[in-house]
Write a protein that holds these residues in place. Structure first.
Motif, PDB file in Angstrom:
ATOM      1  N   TYR A 244     129.215  49.469 -26.805  1.00  8.88           N
ATOM      2  CA  TYR A 244     128.512  49.889 -28.013  1.00  8.88           C
ATOM      3  C   TYR A 244     128.202  51.371 -27.854  1.00  8.88           C
ATOM      4  CZ  TYR A 244     128.039  44.990 -29.270  1.00  8.88           C
ATOM      5  OH  TYR A 244     128.314  43.686 -29.610  1.00  8.88           O
ATOM      6  N   SER A 245     128.707  52.172 -28.779  1.00  8.00           N
ATOM      7  CA  SER A 245     128.691  53.625 -28.589  1.00  8.00           C
ATOM      8  C   SER A 245     128.468  54.337 -29.913  1.00  8.00           C
ATOM      9  CB  SER A 245     130.030  54.056 -27.967  1.00  8.00           C
ATOM     10  OG  SER A 245     130.127  55.453 -27.844  1.00  8.00           O
ATOM     11  N   TYR A 246     128.026  55.573 -29.807  1.00  8.53           N
ATOM     12  CA  TYR A 246     127.960  56.482 -30.954  1.00  8.53           C
ATOM     13  C   TYR A 246     128.710  57.741 -30.540  1.00  8.53           C
ATOM     14  CZ  TYR A 246     126.014  59.703 -34.457  1.00  8.53           C
ATOM     15  OH  TYR A 246     125.863  60.619 -35.465  1.00  8.53           O
ATOM     16  N   TRP A 247     129.557  58.236 -31.385  1.00  8.24           N
ATOM     17  CA  TRP A 247     130.494  59.289 -31.012  1.00  8.24           C
ATOM     18  C   TRP A 247     129.814  60.504 -30.393  1.00  8.24           C
ATOM     19  CZ3 TRP A 247     130.939  64.245 -33.400  1.00  8.24           C
ATOM     20  CH2 TRP A 247     130.117  64.443 -34.511  1.00  8.24           C
TER      21      TRP A 247
ATOM     22  N   GLU B 238     136.718  47.373 -25.740  1.00  7.08           N
ATOM     23  CA  GLU B 238     136.566  47.395 -27.193  1.00  7.08           C
ATOM     24  C   GLU B 238     135.435  48.350 -27.553  1.00  7.08           C
ATOM     25  OE1 GLU B 238     135.359  44.432 -30.928  1.00  7.08           O
ATOM     26  OE2 GLU B 238     135.623  43.605 -28.912  1.00  7.08           O
ATOM     27  N   TYR B 239     135.728  49.291 -28.415  1.00  8.26           N
ATOM     28  CA  TYR B 239     134.732  50.289 -28.841  1.00  8.26           C
ATOM     29  C   TYR B 239     134.035  49.758 -30.091  1.00  8.26           C
ATOM     30  CZ  TYR B 239     132.896  54.963 -30.061  1.00  8.26           C
ATOM     31  OH  TYR B 239     132.081  56.038 -30.351  1.00  8.26           O
TER      32      TYR B 239
ATOM     33  N   VAL C 268     122.022  53.642 -27.440  1.00  6.21           N
ATOM     34  CA  VAL C 268     123.372  53.495 -26.895  1.00  6.21           C
ATOM     35  C   VAL C 268     123.466  54.360 -25.638  1.00  6.21           C
ATOM     36  CG1 VAL C 268     124.474  52.980 -29.112  1.00  6.21           C
ATOM     37  CG2 VAL C 268     124.242  55.361 -28.392  1.00  6.21           C
ATOM     38  N   PRO C 269     124.361  53.966 -24.735  1.00  6.84           N
ATOM     39  CA  PRO C 269     125.362  52.904 -24.830  1.00  6.84           C
ATOM     40  C   PRO C 269     124.812  51.564 -24.373  1.00  6.84           C
ATOM     41  CG  PRO C 269     125.643  54.051 -22.765  1.00  6.84           C
ATOM     42  CD  PRO C 269     124.513  54.752 -23.480  1.00  6.84           C
ATOM     43  N   ALA C 270     125.583  50.524 -24.681  1.00  9.67           N
ATOM     44  CA  ALA C 270     125.363  49.203 -24.109  1.00  9.67           C
ATOM     45  C   ALA C 270     126.737  48.653 -23.751  1.00  9.67           C
ATOM     46  CB  ALA C 270     124.654  48.288 -25.096  1.00  9.67           C
ATOM     47  N   LEU C 271     126.835  48.056 -22.585  1.00 13.04           N
ATOM     48  CA  LEU C 271     128.099  47.483 -22.124  1.00 13.04           C
ATOM     49  C   LEU C 271     127.948  45.976 -22.015  1.00 13.04           C
ATOM     50  CD1 LEU C 271     130.991  48.315 -20.859  1.00 13.04           C
ATOM     51  CD2 LEU C 271     129.887  47.745 -18.679  1.00 13.04           C
ATOM     52  N   VAL C 272     128.918  45.255 -22.567  1.00  8.89           N
ATOM     53  CA  VAL C 272     128.949  43.799 -22.452  1.00  8.89           C
ATOM     54  C   VAL C 272     130.173  43.420 -21.630  1.00  8.89           C
ATOM     55  CG1 VAL C 272     129.084  41.606 -23.689  1.00  8.89           C
ATOM     56  CG2 VAL C 272     127.768  43.509 -24.656  1.00  8.89           C
TER      57      VAL C 272
END
Length: 223
Positions: A15-18, A38-39, A63-67
């Motif tokens: 989970y990201s923001y540019w 997956e972005y 952000v970020p969050a990684l799953v």
């Protein structure tokens, strides 16, 4: 009945923001480790971070969050260390204890001494309570203090990169911070020759080039 074939491994989700420098660090780490993911964009300007579904993933709403399957990690430093321990090649920390400590110090200066002061919520608050000039002065003061400290810390340890000729943890934090300072806040890098040299080296590496904000799926077409 036993499954005769190997179960398909679930792809990592980021989970990201540019424009987030914190997410930027993690994108570099994922690229260095050669990991597919997956972005999933989280538009901070539109308030996606406050969506109840995202808050279930990261209660802090950042952000970020990684799953990674059942594992959810929502802090860039924790994500990077997790990835380094799970996927140890190439290593993000040198074996030399002094160099390792320098990497931790450089990362800490960025994630605690600079980045929080230019966080979107912080600078929005300053602009609303005072004015745009105060916001700009606040950010530039934080970056100047941090870069001055980083320059002194790294001048004797830097090679092509922050602590030699291999990319390590410090570089993952420096590259996004310098990129944002130069492109977003128009910081002059002339007083920081060591940092500027490292930044030139980062720009020569595809793993760094491909992680820049402007190349992310949620980046606006005109910046």
């Amino acid at each position: 009945m036993a499954n005769s074939g190997a179960e398909k491994k679930e792809k990592l989700k980021l989970y990201s923001y540019w424009r987030s420098s914190c997410a930027h660090r993690v994108r570099i780490a994922l690229a260095l480790k050669g990991l597919d993911y997956e972005y999933i964009p989280v538009n901070l300007l539109k308030g996606d971070q406050f969506d109840p579904d995202f808050k279930k993933i990261n209660p802090m709403g950042t952000v970020p969050a990684l799953v990674d399957g059942e594992i959810v990690i929502s802090d860039s430093f924790a994500i990077i260390l997790y990835l380094d321990e799970k996927y140890p090649e190439p290593p993000l920390l040198p074996r030399d204890l002094h160099k390792r400590a320098v990497n931790y110090q450089a990362a800490s200066i960025v994630f605690s001494g600079i980045q929080p002061h230019q966080n979107l919520a912080v600078i929005r608050y300053i602009e609303e309570k005072i004015n745009a000039e105060a916001k700009t002065a606040w950010v530039k003061d934080a970056i100047t203090k941090g870069f001055t400290a980083l320059e002194k810390l790294l001048v004797s340890s830097a090679g092509k990169y922050a602590t030699g000729d291999e990319v390590y943890l410090a570089d993952l934090f420096l590259a996004p911070q310098i990129h944002g300072a130069v492109n977003r806040f128009q910081i002059n890098m002339e007083p920081y020759p060591t940092l500027a040299k490292c930044y030139e080296s980062y720009n020569e590496l595809p793993v760094f080039q491909n992680a820049v904000p402007e190349k992310q799926p949620d980046a606006p077409s005109t910046i």
